[in-house]
Design an enzyme around this catalytic site. Structure first.
Site, mmCIF file in Angstrom:
data_model
loop_
_atom_site.group_PDB
_atom_site.id
_atom_site.type_symbol
_atom_site.label_atom_id
_atom_site.label_comp_id
_atom_site.label_asym_id
_atom_site.label_seq_id
_atom_site.Cartn_x
_atom_site.Cartn_y
_atom_site.Cartn_z
ATOM 1 N N LYS A 191 21.466 -33.880 -17.908
ATOM 2 C CA LYS A 191 20.957 -32.993 -16.852
ATOM 3 C C LYS A 191 22.054 -32.068 -16.341
ATOM 4 O O LYS A 191 21.778 -30.941 -15.899
ATOM 5 C CB LYS A 191 20.342 -33.814 -15.713
ATOM 6 C CG LYS A 191 21.282 -34.807 -15.044
ATOM 7 C CD LYS A 191 21.981 -34.257 -13.831
ATOM 8 C CE LYS A 191 22.916 -35.261 -13.204
ATOM 9 N NZ LYS A 191 23.578 -34.743 -11.996
ATOM 10 N N THR A 248 19.640 -31.053 -9.808
ATOM 11 C CA THR A 248 20.892 -30.451 -10.267
ATOM 12 C C THR A 248 20.713 -29.012 -10.723
ATOM 13 O O THR A 248 21.643 -28.206 -10.629
ATOM 14 C CB THR A 248 21.491 -31.303 -11.406
ATOM 15 O OG1 THR A 248 21.453 -32.676 -11.027
ATOM 16 C CG2 THR A 248 22.921 -30.921 -11.679
#
Length: 331
Positions: A191, A248
């Site tokens: 991620k 994120t």
């Protein structure tokens, strides 16, 4: 509560020290003696998490053996590329039954091992049952502020996972359990790479459509690599996958998104990293994930383009064009 040792006094290690100290004594280890002295003197971590008192139950130290002595729970909060060296240094002082909680997110360079594999490589096969991975959407500052946060604890031993659930859960921090450490680790590592791509998209001035596409196709890459490492594809729809990915890629607090954003604006990587002040795990993971995917024969188009931007000086605009010009295929 038994004694807890946290190895790594960055923002995340410090935030977790505050949480765990609500119910017991915590040793917060840093490799720098000057940093330990500053933590003890200031009563807070002014370099990484200013404004949040450590409290009387948190004891900073640069003495690794002292930090680990009789610790039943050991939290590894160092950067992913320092996990091996920290374990090697800690091995002689670790209790044989201490539960190891890895909160770092990444894939080790060179060896291309997941961090749980590094633990076994250093400490032996028995370490697998004692290792739990703690991951999910979590900015350190928000956890330190006591804002509601959900994480997932994954491991091979259900009792160890339950132990971590109990120790870390508070009135503002909720921990779920998982039996898929591979999937949780791949999600937590990849991620950060996708977030660099999302940040670059924002830096180039692209819109919400582009970011949504990157998040979605990034999730597909996470799922493919996870399955190749023996993970469960459903894990990536949870906190350590989609949850952490959305956070994120979207939030301005994200260091990895910031790196991508500045690259998209035309700044050089060395300049961006020198001004960041914290570790951006996605920069290292882009290389590790790229080479691991090549080893396993897994197609990761977004990760590959991020790698070429970071390590082959490919222009960001050319990387975008590389993704858009790929052959058409089914979703």
């Amino acid at each position: 509560m038994d004694k807890i040792a946290i190895l790594g006094a960055g923002a995340w290690g410090t935030a977790l020290a505050r949480v765990l100290a609500e119910r017991g004594n915590v040793m917060l280890w840093t490799w720098q003696a000057e940093h330990a002295q500053a933590l003890a003197r200031d009563g807070e971590n002014r370099g990484f998490l200013p404004g949040y008192p450590l409290g009387p139950r948190v004891t900073p130290t640069a003495d690794l053996a002292l930090a680990l002595a009789e610790a039943s729970l050991v939290v590894l909060a160092v950067p992913s590329d320092s996990v091996r060296s920290t374990l090697v240094a800690a091995a002689a002082s670790l209790g044989n039954e201490a539960t190891l909680v890895i909160v770092a997110k990444g894939i080790e360079p060179i060896s291309l091992m997941l961090l749980s594999e590094v633990t076994v490589d250093v400490l032996g096969q028995d370490a697998e049952r004692r290792t739990v991975l703690l991951s999910g959407p979590s900015f350190a500052a928000e956890v330190a502020r006591g804002l509601p946060t959900n994480l997932v604890a994954a491991g091979r031993d259900p009792e160890r996972c339950a132990l971590v659930q109990q120790r870390f859960t508070s009135d503002r921090l909720r921990i779920y359990s998982s039996d898929d450490p591979a999937g949780v680790q791949v999600g937590g590592a990849l991620k950060n790479v996708v977030a660099i791509a999302a940040g670059a998209s924002d830096g180039l001035g692209f819109g919400h459509n582009t970011r949504a596409a990157l998040i979605t196709r990034g999730l597909a890459e996470m799922a493919r690599l996870s399955v190749a490492k023996g993970g469960n594809i459903l894990t990536l729809s949870g906190l350590a996958g989609l949850g952490d990915l959305v956070l994120t890629c979207s939030a301005e607090l994200s260091r990895n998104r910031t790196v991508g954003f500045e690259l998209g604006r035309g700044r050089q990587l060395s300049e961006v990293l020198s001004g960041l002040g914290h570790v951006a795990e996605g920069v290292t993971t882009a290389s590790s994930a790229y080479h691991l995917a090549q080893r396993l024969g897994v197609e990761l188009p977004i990760t590959s383009e991020v790698y070429r931007v970071l390590y082959e000086d490919k222009p960001v605009a050319a990387a975008v064009q590389g993704l858009l010009s790929r052959p058409l295929k089914k979703e």
